[in-house]
Scaffold this motif. Structure first.
Motif, PDB file in Angstrom:
ATOM      1  N   THR A 185      81.333  51.532  63.370  1.00 24.73           N
ATOM      2  CA  THR A 185      80.159  50.865  63.930  1.00 24.73           C
ATOM      3  C   THR A 185      79.167  50.530  62.835  1.00 24.73           C
ATOM      4  O   THR A 185      79.236  51.081  61.724  1.00 24.73           O
ATOM      5  N   LYS A 186      78.230  49.653  63.146  1.00 24.94           N
ATOM      6  CA  LYS A 186      77.215  49.280  62.157  1.00 24.94           C
ATOM      7  C   LYS A 186      76.410  50.510  61.725  1.00 24.94           C
ATOM      8  O   LYS A 186      76.079  50.663  60.542  1.00 24.94           O
ATOM      9  N   GLU A 187      76.099  51.400  62.682  1.00 25.95           N
ATOM     10  CA  GLU A 187      75.334  52.610  62.355  1.00 25.95           C
ATOM     11  C   GLU A 187      76.132  53.523  61.438  1.00 25.95           C
ATOM     12  O   GLU A 187      75.586  54.098  60.486  1.00 25.95           O
ATOM     13  N   GLN A 188      77.436  53.640  61.685  1.00 29.72           N
ATOM     14  CA  GLN A 188      78.273  54.478  60.840  1.00 29.72           C
ATOM     15  C   GLN A 188      78.375  53.910  59.431  1.00 29.72           C
ATOM     16  O   GLN A 188      78.312  54.650  58.439  1.00 29.72           O
ATOM     17  N   LEU A 189      78.509  52.595  59.327  1.00 33.04           N
ATOM     18  CA  LEU A 189      78.582  51.962  58.013  1.00 33.04           C
ATOM     19  C   LEU A 189      77.308  52.208  57.217  1.00 33.04           C
ATOM     20  O   LEU A 189      77.348  52.506  56.019  1.00 33.04           O
ATOM     21  N   THR A 234      67.582  46.338  53.021  1.00 34.76           N
ATOM     22  CA  THR A 234      68.544  45.716  53.923  1.00 34.76           C
ATOM     23  C   THR A 234      69.910  45.667  53.250  1.00 34.76           C
ATOM     24  O   THR A 234      70.008  45.301  52.083  1.00 34.76           O
ATOM     25  N   PRO A 235      70.991  46.038  53.947  1.00 40.32           N
ATOM     26  CA  PRO A 235      72.315  45.966  53.337  1.00 40.32           C
ATOM     27  C   PRO A 235      72.718  44.521  53.069  1.00 40.32           C
ATOM     28  O   PRO A 235      72.222  43.585  53.696  1.00 40.32           O
ATOM     29  N   THR A 236      73.642  44.354  52.136  1.00 38.67           N
ATOM     30  CA  THR A 236      74.135  43.026  51.789  1.00 38.67           C
ATOM     31  C   THR A 236      75.295  42.637  52.695  1.00 38.67           C
ATOM     32  O   THR A 236      75.825  43.459  53.444  1.00 38.67           O
ATOM     33  N   VAL A 237      75.708  41.385  52.607  1.00 38.40           N
ATOM     34  CA  VAL A 237      76.831  40.906  53.411  1.00 38.40           C
ATOM     35  C   VAL A 237      78.132  41.593  53.027  1.00 38.40           C
ATOM     36  O   VAL A 237      79.130  41.501  53.754  1.00 38.40           O
ATOM     37  N   LEU A 295      71.749  38.928  52.175  1.00 36.73           N
ATOM     38  CA  LEU A 295      71.389  40.123  52.925  1.00 36.73           C
ATOM     39  C   LEU A 295      71.742  39.941  54.398  1.00 36.73           C
ATOM     40  O   LEU A 295      71.804  38.821  54.902  1.00 36.73           O
ATOM     41  N   LEU A 296      71.976  41.062  55.072  1.00 28.71           N
ATOM     42  CA  LEU A 296      72.311  41.005  56.504  1.00 28.71           C
ATOM     43  C   LEU A 296      71.050  40.799  57.324  1.00 28.71           C
ATOM     44  O   LEU A 296      70.526  41.718  57.959  1.00 28.71           O
ATOM     45  N   THR A 297      70.545  39.587  57.274  1.00 26.05           N
ATOM     46  CA  THR A 297      69.328  39.225  58.005  1.00 26.05           C
ATOM     47  C   THR A 297      69.593  37.946  58.789  1.00 26.05           C
ATOM     48  O   THR A 297      70.676  37.360  58.708  1.00 26.05           O
ATOM     49  N   GLN A 357      87.301  38.219  52.061  1.00 27.38           N
ATOM     50  CA  GLN A 357      87.805  39.581  52.284  1.00 27.38           C
ATOM     51  C   GLN A 357      86.778  40.655  51.964  1.00 27.38           C
ATOM     52  O   GLN A 357      86.939  41.813  52.378  1.00 27.38           O
ATOM     53  N   TYR A 358      85.697  40.303  51.238  1.00 30.56           N
ATOM     54  CA  TYR A 358      84.706  41.293  50.833  1.00 30.56           C
ATOM     55  C   TYR A 358      83.500  41.366  51.776  1.00 30.56           C
ATOM     56  O   TYR A 358      82.684  42.270  51.657  1.00 30.56           O
ATOM     57  N   PHE A 359      83.397  40.421  52.713  1.00 27.63           N
ATOM     58  CA  PHE A 359      82.283  40.445  53.656  1.00 27.63           C
ATOM     59  C   PHE A 359      82.512  41.545  54.703  1.00 27.63           C
ATOM     60  O   PHE A 359      83.603  42.069  54.841  1.00 27.63           O
ATOM     61  N   THR A 360      81.465  41.884  55.430  1.00 28.79           N
ATOM     62  CA  THR A 360      81.576  42.917  56.455  1.00 28.79           C
ATOM     63  C   THR A 360      82.527  42.481  57.561  1.00 28.79           C
ATOM     64  O   THR A 360      82.823  41.292  57.715  1.00 28.79           O
ATOM     65  N   THR A 361      82.985  43.438  58.332  1.00 34.55           N
ATOM     66  CA  THR A 361      83.946  43.160  59.404  1.00 34.55           C
ATOM     67  C   THR A 361      83.441  42.082  60.349  1.00 34.55           C
ATOM     68  O   THR A 361      84.174  41.154  60.709  1.00 34.55           O
ATOM     69  N   GLU A 362      82.177  42.204  60.754  1.00 29.97           N
ATOM     70  CA  GLU A 362      81.619  41.238  61.700  1.00 29.97           C
ATOM     71  C   GLU A 362      81.629  39.824  61.140  1.00 29.97           C
ATOM     72  O   GLU A 362      81.953  38.858  61.839  1.00 29.97           O
ATOM     73  N   LEU A 363      81.312  39.687  59.857  1.00 29.13           N
ATOM     74  CA  LEU A 363      81.217  38.359  59.249  1.00 29.13           C
ATOM     75  C   LEU A 363      82.577  37.780  58.874  1.00 29.13           C
ATOM     76  O   LEU A 363      82.675  36.582  58.615  1.00 29.13           O
ATOM     77  N   ARG A 364      83.621  38.611  58.837  1.00 32.58           N
ATOM     78  CA  ARG A 364      84.937  38.090  58.449  1.00 32.58           C
ATOM     79  C   ARG A 364      85.607  37.295  59.566  1.00 32.58           C
ATOM     80  O   ARG A 364      86.621  36.633  59.325  1.00 32.58           O
ATOM     81  N   ASN A 365      85.078  37.356  60.783  1.00 35.76           N
ATOM     82  CA  ASN A 365      85.567  36.452  61.827  1.00 35.76           C
ATOM     83  C   ASN A 365      85.427  35.019  61.306  1.00 35.76           C
ATOM     84  O   ASN A 365      84.351  34.615  60.864  1.00 35.76           O
ATOM     85  N   LYS A 366      86.518  34.244  61.335  1.00 32.23           N
ATOM     86  CA  LYS A 366      86.531  32.948  60.664  1.00 32.23           C
ATOM     87  C   LYS A 366      85.423  32.009  61.137  1.00 32.23           C
ATOM     88  O   LYS A 366      84.781  31.320  60.332  1.00 32.23           O
ATOM     89  N   THR A 367      85.191  31.961  62.440  1.00 33.47           N
ATOM     90  CA  THR A 367      84.150  31.068  62.969  1.00 33.47           C
ATOM     91  C   THR A 367      82.772  31.508  62.479  1.00 33.47           C
ATOM     92  O   THR A 367      81.969  30.685  62.023  1.00 33.47           O
ATOM     93  N   ILE A 368      82.499  32.801  62.573  1.00 33.77           N
ATOM     94  CA  ILE A 368      81.202  33.331  62.127  1.00 33.77           C
ATOM     95  C   ILE A 368      81.046  33.150  60.630  1.00 33.77           C
ATOM     96  O   ILE A 368      79.972  32.777  60.139  1.00 33.77           O
ATOM     97  N   TYR A 369      82.131  33.392  59.893  1.00 28.73           N
ATOM     98  CA  TYR A 369      82.091  33.290  58.431  1.00 28.73           C
ATOM     99  C   TYR A 369      81.768  31.860  57.981  1.00 28.73           C
ATOM    100  O   TYR A 369      80.885  31.637  57.144  1.00 28.73           O
ATOM    101  N   ASN A 370      82.467  30.890  58.545  1.00 21.30           N
ATOM    102  CA  ASN A 370      82.209  29.497  58.164  1.00 21.30           C
ATOM    103  C   ASN A 370      80.800  29.060  58.567  1.00 21.30           C
ATOM    104  O   ASN A 370      80.137  28.308  57.846  1.00 21.30           O
ATOM    105  N   GLN A 371      80.329  29.558  59.721  1.00 27.64           N
ATOM    106  CA  GLN A 371      78.975  29.233  60.159  1.00 27.64           C
ATOM    107  C   GLN A 371      77.949  29.848  59.219  1.00 27.64           C
ATOM    108  O   GLN A 371      76.906  29.237  58.955  1.00 27.64           O
ATOM    109  N   TRP A 372      78.246  31.041  58.708  1.00 23.83           N
ATOM    110  CA  TRP A 372      77.342  31.706  57.771  1.00 23.83           C
ATOM    111  C   TRP A 372      77.095  30.814  56.562  1.00 23.83           C
ATOM    112  O   TRP A 372      75.951  30.620  56.139  1.00 23.83           O
ATOM    113  N   TRP A 373      78.136  30.246  56.004  1.00 22.30           N
ATOM    114  CA  TRP A 373      77.988  29.362  54.834  1.00 22.30           C
ATOM    115  C   TRP A 373      77.289  28.057  55.210  1.00 22.30           C
ATOM    116  O   TRP A 373      76.453  27.558  54.451  1.00 22.30           O
TER     117      TRP A 373
END
Length: 292
Positions: free
Chosen positions: A120-124, A167-170, A204-206, A232-248
């Motif tokens: 989970t995000k809290e555990q990370l 704040t943690p990084t991506v 940053l994860l903002t 492959q180095y981004f967090t689990t949540e951001l590695r979803n392809k749709t979310i990842y491409n939207q992030w950029w």
């Protein structure tokens, strides 16, 4: 990273690792050619592979924490409680060693952690805070043994920039120095007036920023090559392809032109297939080397 004490999660990962590698590289045809699509869901639980690994990691984290058992990234109180026992075990295995050798071994192990991928995000967050506390404790402990603290390499500088209140990084950690180093490697592909702090804030994860950064000085295939290799180095949540491409898409333009998530997906796919060639590959390779 999956701590070696998380035996069930590591076993699950071994089952899925071939699929995971191809999935992150977007090699969907190879997945079907090898028949790996059948591993998308666990036959017993019905969970998809990523949910299964997250669930397994989370359960093992809770079980080991509740039993006050040591694992890489465990709560700092557990680390302190098990420290002397583990020190004694180390010296039994290495009769000529003293505590300073153990400390340096522990510090190196803490520095080898690049990213916890599951849980989970809290555990990370807890895992990375505990790791930074451990490194601080080890540095101070080395001084009390009468040895000069010789831990001030580049990784130690990284920990000095790591503040649990930041704040943690991506990349799922607090390693701001890593972002600074990426900035330096990409300097000639960034606007001259972009400073290091504004570049760092992007990673940053903002919430998405109000202003985008324009990548310049190379063809768009170069930036697609960067995007492909950082995935492959981004967090689990951001590695979803749709979310990842939207992030950029939300944070960068390319030589003055915007790309939506579909446009980024298209050019990234073309680069992976070899249809498009990056003209600054070596520059990007230097960035990737910082994460490996």
């Amino acid at each position: 990273m999956i701590p070696e004490q998380f035996t069930s999660t590591r076993e699950q990962y071994e089952r899925y690792k071939d699929f995971i590698m191809l999935y992150h590289e977007d090699k969907l045809q190879e997945i079907y050619d090898l028949g790996l699509e059948t591993t998308l869901r666990d036959p017993k639980t019905g969970l998809y592979w990523d949910d299964l690994l997250n669930d397994s990691f989370s359960q093992e984290y809770l079980r080991l924490t509740e039993s006050s058992s040591y694992f890489e990234g465990c709560q700092h109180s557990i680390y302190i409680k098990t420290y002397k026992e583990r020190l004694n075990e180390y010296i039994k295995l290495h009769p000529d060693a003293d505590e300073s050798h153990f400390i340096k071994s522990e510090y190196d192990a803490a520095n080898s952690i690049r990213e916890f991928h599951y849980g989970t995000k809290e555990q990370l967050t807890n895992l990375f805070i505990a790791t930074e506390k451990r490194k601080k404790f080890l540095s101070e402990r080395l001084t009390t043994t009468g040895h000069t603290p010789e831990l001030s390499n580049s990784e130690t500088k990284n920990s000095e920039n790591a503040n649990p209140e930041q704040t943690p990084t991506v990349f799922g950690n607090y390693n701001y120095q890593l972002i600074y180093n990426i900035y330096e490697e990409l300097r000639d592909l960034l606007p001259p007036n972009l400073n290091k702090q504004n570049f760092t804030n992007i990673f940053l994860l903002t919430e998405k920023p109000t202003h985008k950064i324009d990548f310049i000085g190379a063809n768009i295939s170069t930036f697609a090559y960067l995007i492909n290799n950082l995935h492959q180095y981004f967090t689990t949540e951001l590695r979803n392809k749709t979310i990842y491409n939207q992030w950029w898409a939300d944070r960068f333009t390319f030589n003055g032109s915007s790309r939506d998530k579909k446009g980024i997906s298209t050019i990234c796919s073309a680069v992976r297939k070899g249809d498009k060639t990056p003209d600054r590959r070596e520059t990007i390779n230097k960035v990737i080397a910082l994460l490996t």
